[in-house]
Design a protein around this motif. Structure first.
Motif, PDB file in Angstrom:
ATOM      1  N   PRO A 176     -22.397 -51.275  -3.153  1.00 28.61           N
ATOM      2  CA  PRO A 176     -22.767 -52.678  -2.909  1.00 28.61           C
ATOM      3  C   PRO A 176     -23.078 -53.361  -4.237  1.00 28.61           C
ATOM      4  O   PRO A 176     -23.734 -52.780  -5.092  1.00 28.61           O
ATOM      5  N   GLN A 177     -22.546 -54.578  -4.401  1.00 30.30           N
ATOM      6  CA  GLN A 177     -22.717 -55.301  -5.666  1.00 30.30           C
ATOM      7  C   GLN A 177     -23.824 -56.343  -5.517  1.00 30.30           C
ATOM      8  O   GLN A 177     -24.024 -56.856  -4.438  1.00 30.30           O
ATOM      9  N   ASP A 233     -33.342 -52.082 -21.607  1.00 31.75           N
ATOM     10  CA  ASP A 233     -32.122 -52.779 -21.221  1.00 31.75           C
ATOM     11  C   ASP A 233     -32.045 -52.922 -19.701  1.00 31.75           C
ATOM     12  O   ASP A 233     -32.402 -52.011 -18.957  1.00 31.75           O
ATOM     13  N   ILE A 234     -31.562 -54.077 -19.274  1.00 35.70           N
ATOM     14  CA  ILE A 234     -31.389 -54.392 -17.851  1.00 35.70           C
ATOM     15  C   ILE A 234     -29.973 -54.925 -17.668  1.00 35.70           C
ATOM     16  O   ILE A 234     -29.532 -55.767 -18.458  1.00 35.70           O
ATOM     17  N   GLU A 235     -29.251 -54.409 -16.669  1.00 29.65           N
ATOM     18  CA  GLU A 235     -27.897 -54.916 -16.409  1.00 29.65           C
ATOM     19  C   GLU A 235     -27.702 -55.091 -14.902  1.00 29.65           C
ATOM     20  O   GLU A 235     -28.048 -54.188 -14.124  1.00 29.65           O
ATOM     21  N   ALA A 236     -27.140 -56.237 -14.502  1.00 30.34           N
ATOM     22  CA  ALA A 236     -26.745 -56.446 -13.106  1.00 30.34           C
ATOM     23  C   ALA A 236     -25.242 -56.699 -13.126  1.00 30.34           C
ATOM     24  O   ALA A 236     -24.786 -57.716 -13.661  1.00 30.34           O
ATOM     25  N   ILE A 281     -28.711 -65.084 -10.219  1.00 28.95           N
ATOM     26  CA  ILE A 281     -29.162 -63.827 -10.844  1.00 28.95           C
ATOM     27  C   ILE A 281     -29.416 -64.008 -12.341  1.00 28.95           C
ATOM     28  O   ILE A 281     -30.250 -63.302 -12.917  1.00 28.95           O
ATOM     29  N   ASP A 282     -28.756 -64.962 -12.953  1.00 27.66           N
ATOM     30  CA  ASP A 282     -29.008 -65.227 -14.379  1.00 27.66           C
ATOM     31  C   ASP A 282     -30.479 -65.623 -14.545  1.00 27.66           C
ATOM     32  O   ASP A 282     -31.178 -65.134 -15.437  1.00 27.66           O
ATOM     33  N   ALA A 283     -30.926 -66.520 -13.657  1.00 30.03           N
ATOM     34  CA  ALA A 283     -32.317 -66.980 -13.738  1.00 30.03           C
ATOM     35  C   ALA A 283     -33.271 -65.839 -13.389  1.00 30.03           C
ATOM     36  O   ALA A 283     -34.326 -65.687 -14.016  1.00 30.03           O
ATOM     37  N   GLU A 284     -32.899 -65.031 -12.408  1.00 27.77           N
ATOM     38  CA  GLU A 284     -33.763 -63.919 -12.022  1.00 27.77           C
ATOM     39  C   GLU A 284     -33.986 -62.980 -13.207  1.00 27.77           C
ATOM     40  O   GLU A 284     -35.097 -62.516 -13.475  1.00 27.77           O
ATOM     41  N   PRO A 310     -11.640 -56.628 -13.031  1.00 22.79           N
ATOM     42  CA  PRO A 310     -12.499 -57.704 -13.532  1.00 22.79           C
ATOM     43  C   PRO A 310     -13.739 -57.890 -12.648  1.00 22.79           C
ATOM     44  O   PRO A 310     -13.613 -58.062 -11.426  1.00 22.79           O
ATOM     45  N   THR A 311     -14.886 -57.812 -13.255  1.00 21.52           N
ATOM     46  CA  THR A 311     -16.157 -57.853 -12.536  1.00 21.52           C
ATOM     47  C   THR A 311     -17.171 -58.545 -13.421  1.00 21.52           C
ATOM     48  O   THR A 311     -17.286 -58.183 -14.596  1.00 21.52           O
ATOM     49  N   PRO A 312     -17.908 -59.517 -12.883  1.00 25.50           N
ATOM     50  CA  PRO A 312     -18.879 -60.205 -13.749  1.00 25.50           C
ATOM     51  C   PRO A 312     -20.133 -59.348 -13.972  1.00 25.50           C
ATOM     52  O   PRO A 312     -20.389 -58.410 -13.225  1.00 25.50           O
ATOM     53  N   GLY A 313     -20.884 -59.691 -14.978  1.00 24.49           N
ATOM     54  CA  GLY A 313     -22.130 -58.962 -15.243  1.00 24.49           C
ATOM     55  C   GLY A 313     -23.048 -59.778 -16.125  1.00 24.49           C
ATOM     56  O   GLY A 313     -22.628 -60.726 -16.780  1.00 24.49           O
ATOM     57  N   ILE A 314     -24.318 -59.409 -16.081  1.00 25.21           N
ATOM     58  CA  ILE A 314     -25.312 -60.078 -16.947  1.00 25.21           C
ATOM     59  C   ILE A 314     -26.455 -59.112 -17.208  1.00 25.21           C
ATOM     60  O   ILE A 314     -26.741 -58.247 -16.366  1.00 25.21           O
TER      61      ILE A 314
END
Ligand code: HAM
Length: 432
Positions: A102-103, A131-134, A142-145, A301-305
Motif C-alpha cells: 500500500p502506498q 532521514d524520513i521518506e514517503a 503529504i509534503d506539508a505533513e 515512475p513513482t513520486p516521493g518526498i
C-alpha cells in the motif's frame, strides 16, 4: 601527541555528549512511529552508480565529495560510501518490490553519512542524519505533513525558532524553459560572476541561485524566479503545499533561490534554519520531492518526498542555544564489600540485581571499603549494597547514599527493597 588520531573531519562521540545523541535518536524513533514511518537500514556503501544517477553526476556531492572505495581487483564493482540515504532507500524500494505494498511506503533511517568536504564547524566528513521518506504519494498534503514533522522534531528536541524556507523548483515540464532563461540571464551578466560561478554556469546553472558568494547577491536578486514560471500543475501543487502548511499553522518563508544541492528534486524543496544563528549559512535539515528518482534508478515512475535532518548540526545549535543535555543515567546500586578479595560475592549479587532489572554494578577492584564507597558516590549511585559479616545470616547493608541512611535488608528482599526505595527517590519531594 598521541600516535593516532581520528581521521580529519571525523570525531569520536564521547560520553557525556552521547547521552544527547541517545535522546535525539529516541525522539526521532518515537516520532517516526507516531507518524507511521517504519525503520529501514540500508548499507553504508552502494554501487557508485546509485549515487551518480540518483544524486546527479554534476553535483558537488558526487563530483567532489564522494568517498569512492578503491576496488581490490580489476573486475570489482565500483562502490562509494553513502553521502546521503535517499538514493539507497529508493534502490531498496525498487529491489524489494515495495511498489506492490500500500502506498505511500513510509520509511525512516538514522545513521552516518560520508562526504569528503572541507572540514569546519558543522561540516564533517562523517555526520549523522535522521532521514524520513514517503514514497508513492504525489502530494501536496503529504509534503506539508513531512515539513510539519521536521518542525516538531526540532521543537521537541528543545530548539525554538526554526525557520522553514520553501520553494518549488518545477518539474520536467516547466524547468527546462526556466533553465534556458536563467542561463541566458547569467550569460548576459557574465562579467559580474566570480570565476567558480562562471564555471558552474555551463554545467549546473540552478546552483548559482543559492550561491553563498556575496558577489552574487545583486545579480541573484534580479534573476528570473522559477515560482513565476511554474507550469499549471506545479503551480497548483505548490499552492496546495502552502495551503496545507497554513492549516497546520506551520510558518514558512518563501525562498525563490532555494534549489538544493542534489539533482533528484522536483517541485517542493525546503530547508530548516535556526533563526539568529547569524553568520551560519548552514541548514540544520533539508528535503523535498523527488518524483523522478524511482524511475531514474530503474523502477516504475513513482513520486516521493522526504527530508534529512543533520544531527551534528542540531546538537551544535542546541548547545549554542544553551539547551542542557540530559544527565547520563547513573547506576541505581553499587555492590561494595568489607572483604576486598571477595569479588565473586560482589559480582554474584550485582548479577542477581541486574537479572531482576536493576541498573547495578559491582566494585571489582580489590580496594578498601571506604574507597569503594567513595567511588559509588562519585558515580552518583543511589544505593550502596554493602556485603559484610551479616551475609552469613542472609543479610546485606543497604545505604541510601544521598540520604546517608543505612539499614540491614534480607538478600532475598534486596531487589524489591531497592526498587521500592528508588521509586521513592524519583518521585519523592524535591526530586524529579
Ligand atoms: P542534504 O541537504 O544534503 O539533504 O543534507 C541534509 C542535512 O544533513 C543538512 O541540512 C545538514 O544538516 C546535514 N549535513 C549535510 N552535510 C553535512 C556535513 N558535511 N556535516 C554535517 N552535517 C551535514 C540530503 O541529504 C537529502 N537526502 C535529504 C532528503 C531526504 N531529501 C529527500 N529525502
Amino acid at each position: 601527541m598521541p600516535t593516532f588520531r581520528a581521521p580529519r573531519g571525523t570525531r569520536d562521540l564521547l560520553p557525556p555528549e552521547t547521552a544527547t545523541w541517545t535522546r535525539l535518536e529516541r525522539l526521532a524513533a518515537d516520532l517516526a512511529v507516531r507518524y507511521g514511518y517504519r525503520r529501514i537500514e540500508t548499507p553504508l556503501f552502494e554501487l557508485t552508480d546509485v549515487f551518480e544517477r540518483g544524486v546527479g553526476e554534476v553535483t558537488d556531492i558526487v563530483e567532489k565529495e564522494l568517498f569512492r572505495l578503491t576496488p581490490r581487483t580489476d573486475e570489482a564493482e565500483s562502490w562509494a560510501l553513502r553521502p546521503e540515504p535517499t538514493a539507497g532507500i529508493v534502490r531498496a524500494y525498487i529491489q524489494h518490490g515495495m511498489q506492490t505494498l500500500p502506498q505511500p511506503v513510509r520509511l525512516t533511517e538514522t545513521g552516518p553519512m560520508f562526504r569528503y568536504d572541507r572540514p569546519q564547524a558543522g561540516r564533517y566528513r562523517q555526520f549523522w542524519q535522521w532521514d524520513i521518506e514517503a514514497i508513492g504519494d504525489p502530494g501536496p498534503a503529504i509534503d506539508a505533513e513531512i515539513i510539519e514533522l521536521g518542525t516538531r522534531f526540532y521543537r521537541d528536541a528543545g530548539l525554538e525558532g526554526i525557520e522553514v524556507r520553501l520553494n518549488s523548483i518545477g518539474d520536467p515540464a516547466c524547468r527546462p524553459t526556466y533553465v534556458a532563461e536563467l542561463t541566458n540571464y547569467y550569460r548576459a551578466n557574465r562579467d559580474a560572476l566570480p570565476a567558480t560561478e562562471k564555471d558552474r554556469l555551463e554545467r549546473n546553472v540552478l546552483r548559482l541561485l543559492d550561491s553563498k558568494d556575496p558577489a552574487m547577491t545583486v545579480v541573484n536578486a534580479a534573476a528570473p524566479k522559477i515560482t513565476d514560471r511554474l507550469c499549471a500543475a506545479c503551480a497548483d501543487h505548490f499552492a496546495g503545499v502552502r495551503a496545507h502548511l497554513e492549516v497546520l499553522e506551520v510558518p514558512y518563508r518563501l525562498e525563490p533561490g532555494l534549489v538544493r544541492g542534489l539533482d533528484y528534486y522536483t517541485r517542493t524543496a525546503f530547508e530548516f534554519y535556526v533563526v539568529g544563528r547569524e553568520g551560519q549559512q548552514q541548514a540544520v535539515g533539508g528535503g523535498g520531492r523527488y518524483d523522478g528518482l524511482v524511475g531514474l534508478l530503474g523502477g516504475r515512475p513513482t513520486p516521493g518526498i522526504g527530508f534529512g535532518i543533520g544531527i551534528d548540526r542540531l546538537i551544535l545549535a542546541l548547545s549554542e542555544a544553551g539547551v542542557v543535555g540530559p544527565a547520563e543515567p547513573a547506576p541505581v546500586a553499587v555492590v561494595v564489600g568489607a572483604d576486598p578479595a571477595d569479588t565473586t560475592g560482589r559480582l554474584r549479587l550485582a548479577t542477581d540485581l541486574r537479572a531482576a532489572g536493576i541498573a547495578a554494578r559491582a566494585d571489582l577492584g580489590q580496594r578498601k571499603l571506604g574507597k569503594q564507597l567513595e567511588a559509588a558516590a562519585r558515580d552518583h549511585a543511589h544505593f550502596a549494597v554493602i556485603l559484610g559479616d551479616e551475609a552469613a545470616s542472609g543479610e546485606v547493608g543497604l545505604r541510601d547514599l544521598p540520604a546517608g541512611t543505612q539499614k540491614l535488608v534480607p538478600i532475598v528482599d534486596l531487589a524489591r527493597e531497592i526498587e521500592r526505595a528508588d521509586a521513592g527517590h524519583r518521585h519523592g519531594p524535591g526530586t524529579d
